[in-house]
Design a protein around this motif. Sequence first.
Motif, PDB file in Angstrom:
ATOM      1  N   ALA A 153       0.828  -1.210   0.000  1.00 12.35           N
ATOM      2  CA  ALA A 153       0.000   0.000   0.000  1.00 12.35           C
ATOM      3  C   ALA A 153       0.856   1.251   0.000  1.00 12.35           C
ATOM      4  CB  ALA A 153      -0.924  -0.004   1.205  1.00 12.35           C
ATOM      5  N   GLU A 154       2.043   1.185   0.572  1.00 13.38           N
ATOM      6  CA  GLU A 154       2.976   2.298   0.602  1.00 13.38           C
ATOM      7  C   GLU A 154       4.261   1.893  -0.104  1.00 13.38           C
ATOM      8  OE1 GLU A 154       2.744   5.554   2.299  1.00 13.38           O
ATOM      9  OE2 GLU A 154       0.656   4.958   1.987  1.00 13.38           O
ATOM     10  N   ASP A 155       4.877   2.822  -0.806  1.00 13.54           N
ATOM     11  CA  ASP A 155       6.161   2.538  -1.432  1.00 13.54           C
ATOM     12  C   ASP A 155       7.195   2.230  -0.358  1.00 13.54           C
ATOM     13  OD1 ASP A 155       5.124   2.990  -3.932  1.00 13.54           O
ATOM     14  OD2 ASP A 155       5.673   5.119  -3.964  1.00 13.54           O
ATOM     15  N   CYS A 156       7.985   1.193  -0.607  1.00 17.00           N
ATOM     16  CA  CYS A 156       9.028   0.822   0.356  1.00 17.00           C
ATOM     17  C   CYS A 156      10.143   1.853   0.298  1.00 17.00           C
ATOM     18  CB  CYS A 156       9.566  -0.574   0.046  1.00 17.00           C
ATOM     19  SG  CYS A 156       8.299  -1.866   0.093  1.00 17.00           S
ATOM     20  N   LYS A 157      10.472   2.446   1.419  1.00 15.12           N
ATOM     21  CA  LYS A 157      11.481   3.502   1.478  1.00 15.12           C
ATOM     22  C   LYS A 157      12.885   2.912   1.648  1.00 15.12           C
ATOM     23  CE  LYS A 157       8.021   6.500   1.803  1.00 15.12           C
ATOM     24  NZ  LYS A 157       6.902   5.602   2.109  1.00 15.12           N
ATOM     25  N   ASN A 158      13.874   3.786   1.442  1.00 16.02           N
ATOM     26  CA  ASN A 158      15.286   3.468   1.742  1.00 16.02           C
ATOM     27  C   ASN A 158      15.745   2.151   1.110  1.00 16.02           C
ATOM     28  OD1 ASN A 158      15.715   5.789   3.510  1.00 16.02           O
ATOM     29  ND2 ASN A 158      14.336   4.729   4.916  1.00 16.02           N
ATOM     30  N   LYS A 159      15.446   1.995  -0.194  1.00 14.76           N
ATOM     31  CA  LYS A 159      15.872   0.838  -0.967  1.00 14.76           C
ATOM     32  C   LYS A 159      15.244  -0.471  -0.498  1.00 14.76           C
ATOM     33  CE  LYS A 159      20.310   2.860  -2.262  1.00 14.76           C
ATOM     34  NZ  LYS A 159      21.786   2.674  -2.311  1.00 14.76           N
ATOM     35  N   GLY A 160      14.094  -0.359   0.195  1.00 16.16           N
ATOM     36  CA  GLY A 160      13.353  -1.552   0.538  1.00 16.16           C
ATOM     37  C   GLY A 160      12.690  -2.152  -0.693  1.00 16.16           C
ATOM     38  N   VAL A 161      12.352  -3.440  -0.633  1.00 14.58           N
ATOM     39  CA  VAL A 161      11.788  -4.150  -1.773  1.00 14.58           C
ATOM     40  C   VAL A 161      10.419  -4.717  -1.384  1.00 14.58           C
ATOM     41  CG1 VAL A 161      12.095  -6.036  -3.418  1.00 14.58           C
ATOM     42  CG2 VAL A 161      14.086  -4.738  -2.623  1.00 14.58           C
ATOM     43  N   CYS A 162       9.425  -4.498  -2.233  1.00 13.43           N
ATOM     44  CA  CYS A 162       8.085  -5.031  -1.979  1.00 13.43           C
ATOM     45  C   CYS A 162       8.024  -6.475  -2.457  1.00 13.43           C
ATOM     46  CB  CYS A 162       7.037  -4.182  -2.702  1.00 13.43           C
ATOM     47  SG  CYS A 162       5.339  -4.754  -2.420  1.00 13.43           S
ATOM     48  N   VAL A 163       7.690  -7.390  -1.549  1.00 16.38           N
ATOM     49  CA  VAL A 163       7.594  -8.815  -1.857  1.00 16.38           C
ATOM     50  C   VAL A 163       6.226  -9.317  -1.390  1.00 16.38           C
ATOM     51  CG1 VAL A 163       8.603 -11.097  -1.544  1.00 16.38           C
ATOM     52  CG2 VAL A 163      10.089  -9.074  -1.597  1.00 16.38           C
ATOM     53  N   LYS A 164       5.327  -9.557  -2.346  1.00 20.00           N
ATOM     54  CA  LYS A 164       3.998 -10.102  -2.058  1.00 20.00           C
ATOM     55  C   LYS A 164       3.267  -9.302  -0.973  1.00 20.00           C
ATOM     56  CE  LYS A 164       4.980 -14.820  -3.549  1.00 20.00           C
ATOM     57  NZ  LYS A 164       4.953 -16.258  -3.190  1.00 20.00           N
ATOM     58  N   GLY A 165       3.305  -7.991  -1.115  1.00 21.79           N
ATOM     59  CA  GLY A 165       2.550  -7.129  -0.210  1.00 21.79           C
ATOM     60  C   GLY A 165       3.296  -6.711   1.033  1.00 21.79           C
ATOM     61  N   PHE A 166       4.520  -7.168   1.218  1.00 24.05           N
ATOM     62  CA  PHE A 166       5.303  -6.811   2.407  1.00 24.05           C
ATOM     63  C   PHE A 166       6.632  -6.199   1.984  1.00 24.05           C
ATOM     64  CE2 PHE A 166       2.797 -10.609   3.595  1.00 24.05           C
ATOM     65  CZ  PHE A 166       1.994 -10.042   4.575  1.00 24.05           C
ATOM     66  N   CYS A 167       7.086  -5.193   2.723  1.00 24.82           N
ATOM     67  CA  CYS A 167       8.365  -4.547   2.439  1.00 24.82           C
ATOM     68  C   CYS A 167       9.507  -5.300   3.122  1.00 24.82           C
ATOM     69  CB  CYS A 167       8.363  -3.094   2.920  1.00 24.82           C
ATOM     70  SG  CYS A 167       7.393  -1.976   1.886  1.00 24.82           S
ATOM     71  N   GLN A 168      10.516  -5.637   2.341  1.00 32.26           N
ATOM     72  CA  GLN A 168      11.735  -6.244   2.877  1.00 32.26           C
ATOM     73  C   GLN A 168      12.767  -5.140   3.015  1.00 32.26           C
ATOM     74  OE1 GLN A 168      13.118 -10.142   1.396  1.00 32.26           O
ATOM     75  NE2 GLN A 168      15.083  -9.158   1.000  1.00 32.26           N
ATOM     76  N   CYS A 169      13.136  -4.825   4.246  1.00 30.08           N
ATOM     77  CA  CYS A 169      13.981  -3.666   4.537  1.00 30.08           C
ATOM     78  C   CYS A 169      15.457  -4.061   4.633  1.00 30.08           C
ATOM     79  CB  CYS A 169      13.554  -3.007   5.849  1.00 30.08           C
ATOM     80  SG  CYS A 169      11.817  -2.500   5.884  1.00 30.08           S
ATOM     81  N   PRO A 170      16.358  -3.174   4.181  1.00 29.94           N
ATOM     82  CA  PRO A 170      17.793  -3.417   4.383  1.00 29.94           C
ATOM     83  C   PRO A 170      18.169  -3.183   5.839  1.00 29.94           C
ATOM     84  CG  PRO A 170      17.456  -1.285   3.349  1.00 29.94           C
ATOM     85  CD  PRO A 170      16.104  -1.945   3.422  1.00 29.94           C
ATOM     86  N   ILE A 171      19.336  -3.672   6.220  1.00 24.84           N
ATOM     87  CA  ILE A 171      19.796  -3.500   7.596  1.00 24.84           C
ATOM     88  C   ILE A 171      19.916  -2.017   7.909  1.00 24.84           C
ATOM     89  CG2 ILE A 171      22.221  -3.608   6.947  1.00 24.84           C
ATOM     90  CD1 ILE A 171      20.680  -5.118  10.139  1.00 24.84           C
ATOM     91  N   GLY A 172      19.444  -1.626   9.075  1.00 25.84           N
ATOM     92  CA  GLY A 172      19.512  -0.225   9.485  1.00 25.84           C
ATOM     93  C   GLY A 172      18.217   0.537   9.279  1.00 25.84           C
TER      94      GLY A 172
END
Length: 460
Positions: A153-172
């Motif tokens: 629903a929201e763009d994943c910030k800080n180089k996060g990646v959207c995977v099947k409706g969930f944001c996968q966030c980088p470390i930090g």
Amino acid sequence: MISLFSIFLQQCLAEILIQNLVNTTQGIQSTPLNNFCENLLPQNNLKISVTQQSSEMPILAICQDKLENIENFEDLLDSTNDRSNSCLLDYNAYVLKNKTQIIFLSHNQYPTLVSKYYKIFQIEGNKCNAIIYSTTDSEYILTIESFEIDECAEDCKNKGVCVKGFCQCPIGFVGYDCSIAATNIEYNNYFYGFQVQYLDLITLQSVDYTIELNSDISYSIQCYSNSSRLFMPHQIGKTLKIEEDQINLCKEQTLILEQFTKISYYSQFIVVTNTSDVVQYSEYNTEQPQILIVVIVLVTILSLIIIFIIVVYILKKKSSVKQQNNVNQIQYFMPVQQFLSVTDRKSSQKDEQFCSICLELFKPDSNVRITYCEHIFHVNCLQNWMRKNKICPLCRASLDTITIQSKRQDLKSPQKTHILQQLGQQQKNDGSLTSIDGSLTFHSPVTKQLGVAKHSKFLK
């Protein structure tokens, strides 16, 4: 029939179902969402957002039933009360004082860890209400949107990646949309102000993790996979400690989250601190670290300078010794002679009338050297030549130290008498020459020019 038309309209029109500017007074205001929850398709989720328009920030909560008691709503703000009274609020937005608060609604059944992590309110019996709480009169925009469950629903910030409706966030970075930046607590030497920090469990070298501080600090510690909400600092002490059992439980909860969402998460604890004074680790001193760093830098620079001077001195010393040895070798095997003496004693040298290096004619009193290959050069010319070249300028015979020393063996043989040895045995500058075997003495052809007394010839 009307319900089917409503569902069809929801699919065809824009995803924004409602967007209204709302003015509210002090207290609680409830907005029923039962109609939206009832008509929500299984493959879609709802997104409820409140955007602040006035100086006062209202607080959004989604509850199964209406909530009219202010005290019950204030209980939701308790940092230890993750979810009560069948309500869910955007606690991180409240802590960070964001202008927009967002909560998601779904008919799908998610594990508790997932619903807590991604702020998903699970609809039960099509009952859902938006509860707005404000301490003063305020103004806000209420927006209701529908989106597919496989989309973020929201763009994943800080180089996060959207995977099947969930944001996968980088470390930090943490949060349902990776919008919250956290610093590595391992790299901090002090704490000041409101800070969000993380501890990566993969990098832990010991079972228990403990930080000893030099003064009290307000803090909170939680496993982030257990709940994505940032607990307001509610503990006070000089010791921040995470025990082995807590670490193991956090790793297990991270695995559960990964198994359901099919994306990778970092096993980490989130440490939220708040202090008005600078608080350091107990082993640090406010002045000693800076002084120690300055001393180390100065000592390092001084040591490098001393080492450089010693190396330069040794290299120059070796070069000087080498040059002196070369001069001694040349002086020993190729002594300085007058050109007149060389040509008179060796008739084969009379053909060489000029120096092949400077191309100037030899004078009778010119100081020359004769090489073992029996070529004549000015002393200075040959010396300068041999600084760069270790070969004879005429015949290219080697003139390096090793080759010159090897010629010494020829001089020791009684059957061989080298011209250099012959020249070394003769007297110099007396104006007369003697044959090599000593049986003949004769006048130099240039004797008269030099004003030297004549000597009579002796024949065999």
